[in-house]
Design a protein around this motif. Structure first.
Motif, short mmCIF file in Angstrom:
data_model
loop_
_atom_site.label_atom_id
_atom_site.label_comp_id
_atom_site.label_asym_id
_atom_site.label_seq_id
_atom_site.Cartn_x
_atom_site.Cartn_y
_atom_site.Cartn_z
N LEU A 23 78.75 -46.84 82.18
CA LEU A 23 78.92 -46.31 80.82
C LEU A 23 79.92 -47.14 80.02
N ALA A 24 81.04 -47.50 80.69
CA ALA A 24 82.04 -48.32 79.99
C ALA A 24 81.47 -49.69 79.64
N GLY A 25 80.71 -50.29 80.58
CA GLY A 25 80.11 -51.59 80.31
C GLY A 25 79.09 -51.53 79.18
N PHE A 26 78.28 -50.46 79.20
CA PHE A 26 77.30 -50.29 78.12
C PHE A 26 77.99 -50.19 76.77
N ALA A 27 79.07 -49.41 76.72
CA ALA A 27 79.80 -49.24 75.47
C ALA A 27 80.43 -50.57 75.03
N LEU A 28 81.05 -51.29 75.98
CA LEU A 28 81.69 -52.57 75.63
C LEU A 28 80.65 -53.60 75.19
N HIS A 29 79.51 -53.61 75.86
CA HIS A 29 78.46 -54.56 75.48
C HIS A 29 77.96 -54.29 74.07
N ASN A 30 77.80 -53.01 73.73
CA ASN A 30 77.37 -52.68 72.37
C ASN A 30 78.43 -53.05 71.34
N VAL A 31 79.70 -52.82 71.69
CA VAL A 31 80.78 -53.20 70.78
C VAL A 31 80.78 -54.71 70.56
N LEU A 32 80.62 -55.48 71.66
CA LEU A 32 80.60 -56.93 71.54
C LEU A 32 79.42 -57.39 70.67
N ALA A 33 78.24 -56.77 70.87
CA ALA A 33 77.06 -57.14 70.08
C ALA A 33 77.31 -56.90 68.59
N ARG A 34 77.89 -55.73 68.28
CA ARG A 34 78.17 -55.43 66.87
C ARG A 34 79.20 -56.41 66.30
N GLU A 35 80.21 -56.75 67.08
CA GLU A 35 81.23 -57.67 66.61
C GLU A 35 80.66 -59.08 66.39
N LEU A 36 79.77 -59.49 67.29
CA LEU A 36 79.15 -60.81 67.11
C LEU A 36 78.26 -60.83 65.87
N GLU A 37 77.52 -59.75 65.66
CA GLU A 37 76.70 -59.68 64.45
C GLU A 37 77.57 -59.71 63.19
#
Length: 465
Positions: A23-37
């Motif tokens: 769950l933490a990895g999923f959340a961090l991955h989504n945060v990273l994707a949004r930040e990269l966008e």
């Protein structure tokens, strides 16, 4: 297959850790994707605004070459950033594949889109703006595009690192959980070893509950309570076996001895008849003991009275007294009925008379000739009590609570000089009959009277329990 608590705890620790890290990895991955966008958008927007400022000030084809030169300078050699200018006037156009771009980018000003370009493994993220006409320049559409491959590689690297870290963390948690479980279960292992060390001859030993955790302390105390009951039951069983052996030994020894004496020399038929008559009395005694033991064994297994009928209790008491008429005449004793003579209860007559006979026999045997024996009936709640009182020597309180135990006698406390023909099961049978009728027993010694009694339920619900 036996299940290990340690293994179950380790599996649960690992499962919880895996779910948490996932769950933490999923959340961090989504945060990273949004930040990269967001980062891509900011880079595109900065570049777009800079070029937009230049193009707005250009109004002639001669000066348009400066814009083209600037866009050429901003385009890297790897082609990761590209520019397109769409216009109805070919003199104010820029970029490769304008036809394809014109068909792919139709978003509103300030909105990004992702387009697939020929020859590119990764799509480009684009941002466009509409620029109004100025002097000789018509309206144009400026498009800035950036290859998403670097960002995709970043996300992939982050995801790989996240998975590796998560799996490693799960392994660490599993090993740590194993150690924690082993340490946490050590008190239980010690408790188990103490329990395994118990033997029938060491039932007085108890588990140590003081150093245990609260959860195991309650378990140890419950187990110690069970040990206490088991020790008591085992002691009663040993005592019962010893008493049975003692009670049966006397009549059997008499039978063997009298038979050996009778066979030691020639005797007449009359002499043999006397021996057989004496043997018959001992055999009757043995049969009585065996029958009583079998009855008590059935009661111990939880057998209850059946065929209950609502019956006047005084009527059953009178019928039992009539059975003792000859004995009462011989001892000049008198039995009277007092109390609630109209009381009724649900009884199995045969069992009730058996208990009543034992109480009357006990009172007669432990009373002096001419004594007055009182049978008292009283209704108390949902039960009817039947008590038998006889004058006699006081009984110490420490004996009263044991008088309904099997083979328990207090002859020294009730030494009235009479003959005792019982074998120590009479009052135990009274207690069993009371239990089979959903009742209880009582004993008291005060005011020169010794009183024994039992209760029977007046309702079917009580007797069924």
């Amino acid at each position: 297959m036996k299940r290990s608590i340690t293994a179950r705890l380790v599996i649960m620790f690992a499962a919880v850790a895996l779910a948490t890290f996932a769950l933490a990895g999923f959340a961090l991955h989504n945060v990273l994707a949004r930040e990269l966008e967001r980062h891509q958008y900011e880079e595109l927007d900065t570049t777009l605004k800079s070029l937009q400022f230049w193009i707005k000030a250009i109004g002639s084809p001669e000066r348009w070459s400066r814009v083209q030169a600037r866009m050429d300078a901003l385009t890297p050699e790897d082609g990761s950033v590209r520019f397109w200018v769409l216009s109805d006037d070919p003199r104010f156009q820029y970029g490769k594949g304008l036809a394809e771009i014109d068909g792919l980018t139709r978003e509103a000003n300030g909105h990004t889109s992702v387009v697939e370009l020929p020859g590119q493994e990764r799509p480009f993220r684009t941002l466009s703006v509409h620029i109004d006409p100025f002097e000789q320049r018509p309206a144009v559409r400026l498009i800035v595009g950036r290859n998403t491959e670097p960002y995709a590689r970043t996300r992939q690297a982050f995801l790989s690192a996240l998975v590796a870290f998560g799996l490693g963390a799960v392994l660490v948690v599993a090993f740590a959980g194993y150690w924690i479980a082993r340490v946490g279960l050590r008190p239980l292992e010690r408790l188990s070893k103490e329990a395994q060390a118990l033997r029938p001859k060491t039932l007085s030993q108890r588990l140590r509950a003081e150093p245990l955790p609260v959860e195991l302390s309650a378990l140890a105390e419950a187990f110690n309570g069970a040990l206490s009951r088991l020790e008591e039951a085992y002691g009663q069983l040993e005592s019962f076996n010893a008493d049975v052996a003692h009670e049966l030994r006397t009549p059997l020894a008499n039978l063997i001895g009298s038979t050996q004496v009778a066979l030691s020399r020639q005797r007449s038929a009359g002499e043999f008849q006397e021996v057989l008559q004496a043997n018959l009395e001992d055999l009757e005694r043995v049969r009585s003991i065996v029958n009583d033991m079998l009855f008590l064994a059935r009661a111990d297994r939880g057998e209850v009275a059946t065929g209950l009928v609502l019956t006047p209790v005084a009527q059953e008491v009178r019928k039992t007294i009539e059975f003792f008429e000859f004995v009462l005449d011989e001892t000049r004793a008198q039995v009277v009925i007092e109390g609630d003579v109209l009381a009724e209860a649900r009884l199995e007559s045969a069992l009730f008379r058996r208990a009543m006979s034992n109480l009357l026999q006990n009172a007669i045997e432990h009373s002096k000739p001419g004594a007055r024996i009182t049978v008292t009936l009283r209704e108390e709640g949902a039960a009817t009590w039947i008590t038998v009182s006889n004058p006699g020597a006081p009984i110490d309180g420490q004996h009263l609570q044991h008088l309904f135990d099997r083979f328990y006698r207090v002859d020294e406390a009730r030494n009235d000089g009479g003959e005792h023909h019982g074998h120590g099961l009479g009052l135990a049978i009274v207690k069993a009959v009371a239990s089979m009728h959903g009742g209880q027993v009582s004993a008291s010694s005060e005011g020169g009277l010794n009183t024994f009694g039992f209760s029977v339920s007046r309702t079917p619900e009580k007797t069924a329990g």
